[in-house]
Motif scaffolding. Structure first.
Motif, short mmCIF file in Angstrom:
data_model
loop_
_atom_site.label_atom_id
_atom_site.label_comp_id
_atom_site.label_asym_id
_atom_site.label_seq_id
_atom_site.Cartn_x
_atom_site.Cartn_y
_atom_site.Cartn_z
N THR A 27 67.02 80.27 -4.72
CA THR A 27 67.94 81.34 -4.78
C THR A 27 67.56 82.57 -4.54
OG1 THR A 27 68.13 80.62 -7.01
CG2 THR A 27 68.98 83.30 -6.79
N THR B 108 77.45 85.18 5.04
CA THR B 108 76.16 84.80 4.20
C THR B 108 75.95 83.30 4.31
OG1 THR B 108 78.00 83.65 2.94
CG2 THR B 108 76.95 85.90 1.77
N GLU C 2 75.67 80.04 -1.35
CA GLU C 2 77.13 80.43 -2.07
C GLU C 2 77.04 81.52 -2.51
OE1 GLU C 2 77.31 77.36 -5.25
OE2 GLU C 2 77.41 75.78 -4.00
N VAL C 3 77.52 82.45 -3.12
CA VAL C 3 77.31 83.80 -3.42
C VAL C 3 78.12 84.12 -4.77
CG1 VAL C 3 77.88 85.91 -2.44
CG2 VAL C 3 77.11 84.38 -0.64
N ALA C 4 77.28 84.54 -5.98
CA ALA C 4 77.71 85.17 -6.78
C ALA C 4 78.35 86.16 -6.85
CB ALA C 4 77.32 84.89 -8.22
N LEU C 5 79.40 86.94 -7.62
CA LEU C 5 79.64 89.10 -7.24
C LEU C 5 79.10 89.28 -8.40
CD1 LEU C 5 82.13 89.04 -3.76
CD2 LEU C 5 79.34 89.36 -4.30
N VAL C 6 78.64 89.97 -8.84
CA VAL C 6 78.05 91.18 -10.54
C VAL C 6 79.19 92.18 -10.78
CG1 VAL C 6 77.63 91.02 -12.56
CG2 VAL C 6 77.27 89.36 -11.24
#
Length: 66
Positions: A29, A46, A50-54
């Motif tokens: 991470t 990227t 994998e990408v997580a957007l918050v």
């Protein structure tokens, strides 16, 4: 892990790295903060990650391949 994960971050416009893969005991991470002023954009590749957007506040549009 004995190392604390409280990492100070005072973001400026754009991408602000908090920690990368291999830092803070993280093997898979990385984490960063993207701060944008109204009407501005940010673009990045990227790669194979994998990408997580918050969303903390405001509105945004995101797009990617596929």
């Amino acid at each position: 892990m004995s190392e604390k994960l409280l990492v100070p971050c005072r973001p400026v416009q754009g991408y602000n790295k908090v920690f990368d893969v291999g830092e803070k005991g993280m093997r898979l991470t990385k984490f960063g903060v993207i701060k944008l002023a109204a009407g501005t954009t940010y673009e990045d590749d990227t790669g194979d990650m994998e990408v997580a957007l918050v969303l903390i506040g405001g509105n945004f549009k995101a797009r990617g391949e596929g």
